[in-house]
Motif scaffolding. Sequence first.
Motif, PDB file in Angstrom:
ATOM      1  N   ASP A 104      75.551 -15.019  20.618  1.00  0.00           N
ATOM      2  CA  ASP A 104      75.305 -13.737  21.284  1.00  0.00           C
ATOM      3  C   ASP A 104      74.669 -12.737  20.327  1.00  0.00           C
ATOM      4  OD1 ASP A 104      76.218 -14.595  23.715  1.00  0.00           O
ATOM      5  OD2 ASP A 104      78.215 -13.714  23.524  1.00  0.00           O
ATOM      6  N   TYR A 105      75.137 -12.710  19.090  1.00  0.00           N
ATOM      7  CA  TYR A 105      74.512 -11.825  18.099  1.00  0.00           C
ATOM      8  C   TYR A 105      73.078 -12.257  17.834  1.00  0.00           C
ATOM      9  CZ  TYR A 105      78.546  -9.007  16.643  1.00  0.00           C
ATOM     10  OH  TYR A 105      79.576  -8.101  16.595  1.00  0.00           O
ATOM     11  N   ARG A 106      72.890 -13.550  17.672  1.00  0.00           N
ATOM     12  CA  ARG A 106      71.555 -14.068  17.331  1.00  0.00           C
ATOM     13  C   ARG A 106      70.553 -13.771  18.450  1.00  0.00           C
ATOM     14  NH1 ARG A 106      68.555 -18.899  17.681  1.00  0.00           N
ATOM     15  NH2 ARG A 106      67.403 -19.390  15.768  1.00  0.00           N
ATOM     16  N   ALA A 107      71.007 -13.860  19.707  1.00  0.00           N
ATOM     17  CA  ALA A 107      70.115 -13.644  20.846  1.00  0.00           C
ATOM     18  C   ALA A 107      69.967 -12.168  21.191  1.00  0.00           C
ATOM     19  CB  ALA A 107      70.643 -14.403  22.061  1.00  0.00           C
ATOM     20  N   GLY A 108      70.759 -11.306  20.545  1.00  0.00           N
ATOM     21  CA  GLY A 108      70.667  -9.884  20.827  1.00  0.00           C
ATOM     22  C   GLY A 108      71.442  -9.439  22.048  1.00  0.00           C
ATOM     23  N   ALA A 148      76.508  -4.643  18.154  1.00  0.00           N
ATOM     24  CA  ALA A 148      77.377  -3.725  17.422  1.00  0.00           C
ATOM     25  C   ALA A 148      78.383  -4.503  16.569  1.00  0.00           C
ATOM     26  CB  ALA A 148      78.120  -2.814  18.390  1.00  0.00           C
ATOM     27  N   ASP A 149      78.537  -4.081  15.304  1.00  0.00           N
ATOM     28  CA  ASP A 149      79.483  -4.754  14.414  1.00  0.00           C
ATOM     29  C   ASP A 149      80.904  -4.713  14.962  1.00  0.00           C
ATOM     30  OD1 ASP A 149      77.280  -5.019  12.853  1.00  0.00           O
ATOM     31  OD2 ASP A 149      78.043  -3.891  11.142  1.00  0.00           O
ATOM     32  N   ASP A 150      81.267  -3.610  15.630  1.00  0.00           N
ATOM     33  CA  ASP A 150      82.665  -3.454  16.040  1.00  0.00           C
ATOM     34  C   ASP A 150      83.017  -4.292  17.268  1.00  0.00           C
ATOM     35  OD1 ASP A 150      81.371  -2.025  18.048  1.00  0.00           O
ATOM     36  OD2 ASP A 150      82.789  -0.343  17.986  1.00  0.00           O
ATOM     37  N   GLU A 151      82.066  -5.051  17.805  1.00  0.00           N
ATOM     38  CA  GLU A 151      82.378  -5.967  18.909  1.00  0.00           C
ATOM     39  C   GLU A 151      83.457  -6.972  18.506  1.00  0.00           C
ATOM     40  OE1 GLU A 151      81.097  -6.843  22.052  1.00  0.00           O
ATOM     41  OE2 GLU A 151      79.520  -5.345  22.326  1.00  0.00           O
ATOM     42  N   VAL A 152      83.465  -7.362  17.232  1.00  0.00           N
ATOM     43  CA  VAL A 152      84.413  -8.392  16.784  1.00  0.00           C
ATOM     44  C   VAL A 152      85.605  -7.796  16.043  1.00  0.00           C
ATOM     45  CG1 VAL A 152      82.682 -10.201  16.674  1.00  0.00           C
ATOM     46  CG2 VAL A 152      83.052  -8.746  14.676  1.00  0.00           C
ATOM     47  N   ALA A 153      85.616  -6.480  15.880  1.00  0.00           N
ATOM     48  CA  ALA A 153      86.656  -5.850  15.065  1.00  0.00           C
ATOM     49  C   ALA A 153      87.952  -5.686  15.850  1.00  0.00           C
ATOM     50  CB  ALA A 153      86.177  -4.487  14.574  1.00  0.00           C
ATOM     51  N   LEU A 154      89.059  -5.711  15.121  1.00  0.00           N
ATOM     52  CA  LEU A 154      90.354  -5.403  15.708  1.00  0.00           C
ATOM     53  C   LEU A 154      91.251  -4.806  14.643  1.00  0.00           C
ATOM     54  CD1 LEU A 154      92.765  -8.429  16.095  1.00  0.00           C
ATOM     55  CD2 LEU A 154      90.699  -8.560  14.703  1.00  0.00           C
ATOM     56  N   ARG A 155      92.248  -4.085  15.097  1.00  0.00           N
ATOM     57  CA  ARG A 155      93.262  -3.551  14.200  1.00  0.00           C
ATOM     58  C   ARG A 155      94.384  -4.581  14.116  1.00  0.00           C
ATOM     59  NH1 ARG A 155      97.362   1.309  15.618  1.00  0.00           N
ATOM     60  NH2 ARG A 155      98.240   1.650  13.538  1.00  0.00           N
ATOM     61  N   HIS A 156      94.839  -4.843  12.904  1.00  0.00           N
ATOM     62  CA  HIS A 156      95.877  -5.865  12.750  1.00  0.00           C
ATOM     63  C   HIS A 156      96.800  -5.508  11.604  1.00  0.00           C
ATOM     64  CE1 HIS A 156      93.946  -7.557   9.140  1.00  0.00           C
ATOM     65  NE2 HIS A 156      92.795  -7.398   9.773  1.00  0.00           N
TER      66      HIS A 156
END
Length: 473
Positions: free
Chosen positions: A104-108, A112-120
Amino acid sequence: MSETAMTQLHLFLGPTLPDVTGLPGIRILPPVAAEDLLRLPLREGDVVGIVDGYFHQQRPVRHKEILAVMARGVRVLGSSSMGALRAAELDAYGMRGVGDVYEDYRAGRIDADDEVALRHGPPESGYRAMSEPLVNMRATLAAAVREGVCDGAGAQLIVKALAAVPYARRDYRMLPELADRVGMSRQDLAGLGAYCARHAVDVKRADALRLIDLMREPAPTLPRPQVNRTTHLVTWELAARRPHRPGDTAASASGPGDLEALRVLQLFAADYPALLRRERLRWIARECAGSCGPSAAAEDPAATALAHGVHRGVYRLDGDRPGDLGFLDRWLAPDELTRSTRQEKLERFLTRSFRTAPGVLPDGPLLDRFQQTPGFAYAAEIAQASYEVEVERTRRDPAYSCAQLSPAPIMRLLTGLWGSTEADADFHALDRGFDSLRDAAEAARPFYLLVACGPDLAKLCELERPGPTAQLP
């Protein structure tokens, strides 16, 4: 031992697969941060998998660090989180991306970087999740659309609204808060959130499991990227440098390394300026021998270095009569100009003005020069103790940082230890390899609280060892 048996597999993993604590043949490491790759004792043919990585609490792994290890023949794969991001950015150079998030990142489709971010939570909590990554929420809502629980237009509005929410707050329980933004009732959104929580799709987990399988599979040899060894890269490699001992763990690789110990010597060892002058004059003499040919003064590095200044047209030495040496005014203190011999003046000038070529730093050879000495071992103890003081200080006050310290008391500490005045402190700093007293004070920040308490700095002067003296290349 066969080449396959010698291959080492390293996996940076955290909240994406918190329940995976052991994998046969794979060394599991915490989420990757800046310089972690460079700390690994990697060899040609080794494999590194990157799933999770820090970006908020610590500096993220840099692209050039990944390129640098790939240039050494190491295969690097990425998926799910930080690994998917870096793979989408570096796949053209040989990093292999794995899974749907990477695609999905490669295809555009996402950017956004925070798509994969989480608080843990911390490692001891098992990286307990306190939020939900948006890529997982996208996949879960898409599944809800396929099951007829939600319509496609509504799901798109929810995802768009979630993208505007800070990543640390995203989860299915907050969907009712989006009612006004998406034109749905709080009750309907609460029901949808409950359904999504029960039928959550974890695309990051699935991608990570695919990466683990691919790490074990043989792969064709790829061309190595060409990496320019800039000063930044060399600095990062030196910052990551530390002895690797049998039984080392990920935790033992944290804390100060060899470069911090060298900084302690550079800042606080009384005889460091004399040793640095000697090593720099040797460096210049070796350059002279290599570029100008054998010299009659070849057995005297200082004399050869002075002669090299003439060869390079920096100054003239006409027999016993000094040439135009007016440029020394900016490199020497007033008392040095009046009390020093011509040779002493020029030696100080050569030492203080010394610079290496881009991508070449003297720190590496100096580490080799001092690393096995008692003084360096004691400097490492001071660096470690200073690190522990800073960690404890931050634990007591999370808002604290040594960057907040005023430079004034640090500069007073240094000038007192160096025996300098405010007027000539910059020259003393040059003699220690810093551009100015302020630069030295900046380097001293992490050590200030401990050194201000008065450890025995005389032990730092034990910088000689038996055997031939190491020389800078």
